[in-house]
Design an enzyme around this catalytic site. Structure first.
Site, short mmCIF file in Angstrom:
data_model
loop_
_atom_site.label_atom_id
_atom_site.label_comp_id
_atom_site.label_asym_id
_atom_site.label_seq_id
_atom_site.Cartn_x
_atom_site.Cartn_y
_atom_site.Cartn_z
N LYS A 1 -4.65 6.32 9.67
CA LYS A 1 -3.46 5.62 9.19
C LYS A 1 -3.85 4.66 8.07
CE LYS A 1 -0.06 2.36 10.39
NZ LYS A 1 0.00 1.10 11.06
N CYS B 1 1.73 -7.50 14.79
CA CYS B 1 3.08 -6.95 14.99
C CYS B 1 4.15 -8.01 14.87
CB CYS B 1 3.23 -6.34 16.38
SG CYS B 1 2.09 -5.02 16.79
N CYS C 1 -4.08 -4.87 21.10
CA CYS C 1 -2.88 -4.25 20.56
C CYS C 1 -3.27 -2.91 19.95
CB CYS C 1 -2.27 -5.16 19.48
SG CYS C 1 -1.11 -4.28 18.41
N LYS D 1 -2.96 -1.98 6.11
CA LYS D 1 -3.65 -3.14 5.59
C LYS D 1 -4.60 -3.71 6.63
CE LYS D 1 0.87 -5.23 5.76
NZ LYS D 1 2.05 -5.61 5.06
N CYS E 1 1.27 -10.75 19.51
CA CYS E 1 0.38 -10.12 18.52
C CYS E 1 0.87 -10.52 17.14
CB CYS E 1 0.37 -8.60 18.65
SG CYS E 1 -0.51 -7.82 17.27
N HIS F 1 -2.93 -2.71 16.04
CA HIS F 1 -3.77 -3.51 15.14
C HIS F 1 -5.21 -3.65 15.60
CE1 HIS F 1 0.33 -4.66 13.91
NE2 HIS F 1 -0.22 -4.65 12.74
N HIS G 1 4.01 1.64 2.27
CA HIS G 1 5.24 0.96 1.84
C HIS G 1 5.91 1.76 0.72
CE1 HIS G 1 2.60 -2.50 3.21
NE2 HIS G 1 3.59 -2.49 4.09
N HIS H 1 0.85 -1.19 0.00
CA HIS H 1 0.00 0.00 0.00
C HIS H 1 0.89 1.24 0.00
CE1 HIS H 1 0.73 0.68 4.26
NE2 HIS H 1 0.30 -0.54 4.55
O1 ME8 Z 1 7.17 -4.16 9.83
N1 ME8 Z 1 3.17 5.46 6.68
O2 ME8 Z 1 6.85 -4.88 7.67
P1 ME8 Z 1 5.57 -4.04 7.22
C1 ME8 Z 1 4.49 5.41 6.51
N2 ME8 Z 1 8.46 -6.88 8.04
N3 ME8 Z 1 5.17 4.27 6.36
C2 ME8 Z 1 4.49 3.12 6.41
C3 ME8 Z 1 3.11 3.09 6.59
C4 ME8 Z 1 2.44 4.34 6.73
N4 ME8 Z 1 1.12 4.43 6.89
N5 ME8 Z 1 2.73 1.81 6.58
C5 ME8 Z 1 3.84 1.06 6.39
C6 ME8 Z 1 7.44 -4.90 8.89
N6 ME8 Z 1 4.91 1.85 6.27
C7 ME8 Z 1 8.59 -5.85 9.01
C8 ME8 Z 1 9.88 -5.08 8.83
S1 ME8 Z 1 12.54 -4.94 8.67
C9 ME8 Z 1 13.83 -5.87 9.20
C10 ME8 Z 1 11.12 -5.91 8.96
C11 ME8 Z 1 6.28 1.42 6.04
O3 ME8 Z 1 5.14 -4.65 5.93
C12 ME8 Z 1 7.21 1.88 7.14
O4 ME8 Z 1 8.52 1.89 6.66
O5 ME8 Z 1 4.59 -3.96 8.32
C13 ME8 Z 1 7.04 0.79 8.17
O6 ME8 Z 1 8.08 0.77 9.09
C14 ME8 Z 1 7.03 -0.42 7.27
O7 ME8 Z 1 6.33 0.00 6.07
C15 ME8 Z 1 6.34 -1.63 7.88
O8 ME8 Z 1 6.16 -2.60 6.89
#
Ligand code: ME8
Length: 507
Positions: A295, A129, A143, A298, A126, A146, A20, A17
């Site tokens: 926010k 998370c 949580c 997903k 969770c 979420h 990301h 989304h």
């Molecule tokens: O946490 N605004 O993956 P994830 C800004 N797999 N950035 C956002 C956002 C938003 N609304 N939503 C997501 C994970 N992001 C783990 C990470 S790393 C070793 C493992 C971005 O798919 C932001 O960078 O939940 C956030 O930290 C990341 O996507 C979380 O992606």
């Protein structure tokens, strides 16, 4: 300088989304800027595939987990950087054999350093998370991230002695006040460490999906440990026959959202220290991009597909909007309406019209020919200053401030057109030299601005240089006055940002 930049690796339990896309865009802008400086860069992004929630979604869809991840990564996640025009050097998947092998090696080193012990984890987890939770993390039993109740689990796990690293981490933070940026995030991380660290489980029992730990085949690596290690493992196999660790570790800069601050700013440096590696050079924690004040997530099901916006406005416009609308580092809201508005007012009008007018006047009044004239201090000073401003801004990841600095120059150039009124000068033959000088300066300003914008607008910037018949040299030194080559053949440019209808489906 060496500049190795990472994005988080994203969970593949759903499709990408705009949140990301936001991190990936910012990362790409940073890397392109450092390339302009002549730095040796490496840009890593990828996917985090061994999460329980990924396994569950695969099961729900009746697919074997590997089949599921292969499909969603190929169809959606590899598309994400491509669609926002992010030029990564390597796309890591935690299911890569090279990664899994390295995770086992890394865990073995921690084990050998005496930081692992066996215990029973009885408590909350969770799945959103992928994190062990304590009661104090919850709000009304849920949580807060979420909005779901964590699950109670009780399993025999291997624990990492995080508590043993509290003093070393505090010393690290004290020694390196810019270890974590922005400052308020540094403070947040530091006070978390100061509050006392509890050991955490680095393995999971009873889950078949994950990297088996070397000393007990019954357990797999906890997904967060598996994931963090990607930043190092990638360097060992991204280029066949090369070990990029020599070149790029520890020159690494981690870019991440505030949701995963603790894992990156606390757990990761401790794991590295235990395994005998140097800690990262720097971490930058950005805020959330909010859509209509909620926010975009997903889990909340409130999603705009960034790929849809790219189809309508182009990747440059989406990149621009993401970094222009919200001050990078802070939380902020963005909307499709704001994208549309900025597209028309700033990209099409301020920038696009400037390029159209400049080229059209050069074609019409000068037969398409420009050549350097006398130095104009009024334009030279702000153009030369822009280069230094960009460096200062980028050094603290102020991607929004840098963009505003460029926009100030664009507004200055637009005022300059009005003030010098080339169409008036053209009426008076005795002003031919003045006219030629004014139009050279305008072309030169537009050129410098294009170079300055190239990290943000990687498609448009070379097009602007092409319209001015200038070589595509994007080096930062080119953000300066008087670097436009004498040329002829300049023709009126086609609109850079053509009109689009406001989409209704995207939101
Ligand atoms: O946490 N605004 O993956 P994830 C800004 N797999 N950035 C956002 C956002 C938003 N609304 N939503 C997501 C994970 N992001 C783990 C990470 S790393 C070793 C493992 C971005 O798919 C932001 O960078 O939940 C956030 O930290 C990341 O996507 C979380 O992606």
């Amino acid at each position: 300088m060496r500049f190795y930049l990472t994005t988080p690796i994203y969970y593949v339990n759903a499709t990408p989304h705009i949140g990301h896309a936001y991190t990936t865009i910012a990362a790409d802008v940073l890397v392109r800027h450092h390339q302009q400086r002549g730095d040796e860069t490496f840009f890593l992004t990828g996917t985090d595939e061994h999460a329980s929630k990924v396994y569950r979604v695969a099961e729900e869809q009746g697919l074997d987990a590997k089949t599921y991840v292969d499909r969603i990564v190929a169809e959606h996640w590899r598309e994400l950087p491509r669609r926002v025009n992010a030029q990564y050097d390597f796309f890591i998947r935690t299911t890569d054999e090279g990664h899994k092998r390295f995770v086992q090696e890394f865990l073995q080193r921690i084990y050998d350093s005496g930081d692992i012990y066996q215990d029973i984890y009885a408590g909350l987890y969770c799945v959103g998370c992928e994190e062990f939770k304590s009661e104090s993390d919850l709000v009304d039993g849920l949580c807060p991230e979420h909005g779901i109740a964590p699950e109670y689990i009780e399993e025999k796990n291997y624990f990492f002695r995080l508590s043993a690293y509290q003093d070393r981490l505090l010393a690290l933070y004290d020694e390196r006040p810019d270890f974590v940026l922005p400052r308020f995030r540094y403070n947040e991380a530091r006070s978390f460490i100061e509050g006392g660290l509890t050991d955490f489980s680095v393995t999971r029992a009873g889950q078949p999906w994950g990297v088996p730990i070397p000393w007990d085949e019954e357990q797999v690596t906890y997904v967060w440990v598996d994931a963090l290690i990607n930043y190092l493992s990638a360097l060992t196999y991204a280029r066949e026959g090369e070990d990029l660790r020599e070149q790029f570790w520890p020159h690494v800069h981690h870019l991440l959202g505030k949701d995963i601050l603790r894992f990156h700013c606390v757990y990761w440096p401790a794991l590295l220290l235990s395994a005998g590696y140097e800690v990262p050079q720097q971490l930058f924690v950005h805020g959330y991009l909010l859509l209509d004040d909620r926010k975009i997530s997903k889990s909340l099901g409130n999603v705009i597909d960034p790929l849809d916006l790219v189809d309508v406005y182009g990747s440059d416009a989406v990149r621009f909007w993401a970094l222009r609308s919200v001050s990078f580092g802070q939380d902020g809201s963005a909307s499709v309406d704001a994208l549309h508005e900025r597209y028309e007012r700033e990209l099409a009008n301020d920038l696009g019209n400037l390029v159209s007018r400049t080229t059209a006047m050069i074609a019409r009044y000068l037969g398409g020919r420009i050549a350097p004239g006398p130095r104009n201090e009024e334009l030279a000073a702000p153009l030369d200053a822009l280069r230094d401003k960009l460096v200062t801004r980028f050094d603290v990841y102020d991607l929004t401030g840098a963009l505003e600095d460029v926009w100030e120059v664009i507004r200055l150039l637009n005022r300059h057109v009005e003030a010098t009124a080339p169409w008036q000068l053209a009426k008076d033959e005795s002003k031919a030299d003045e006219l030629a000088a004014v139009l050279y300066d305008l072309a030169d300003g537009v050129r410098a601005v294009a170079v300055a914008l190239s990290p943000y607008l990687p498609e448009t910037a070379p097009r602007i240089l092409g319209c001015l018949r200038q070589p595509v040299d994007l080096a930062l030194e080119q953000v300066a006055y008087g670097k436009t080559d004498e040329t002829d053949g300049i023709e009126p440019a086609q609109p850079l940002f053509p009109r689009v209808d406001l989409p209704t489906a995207a939101a």
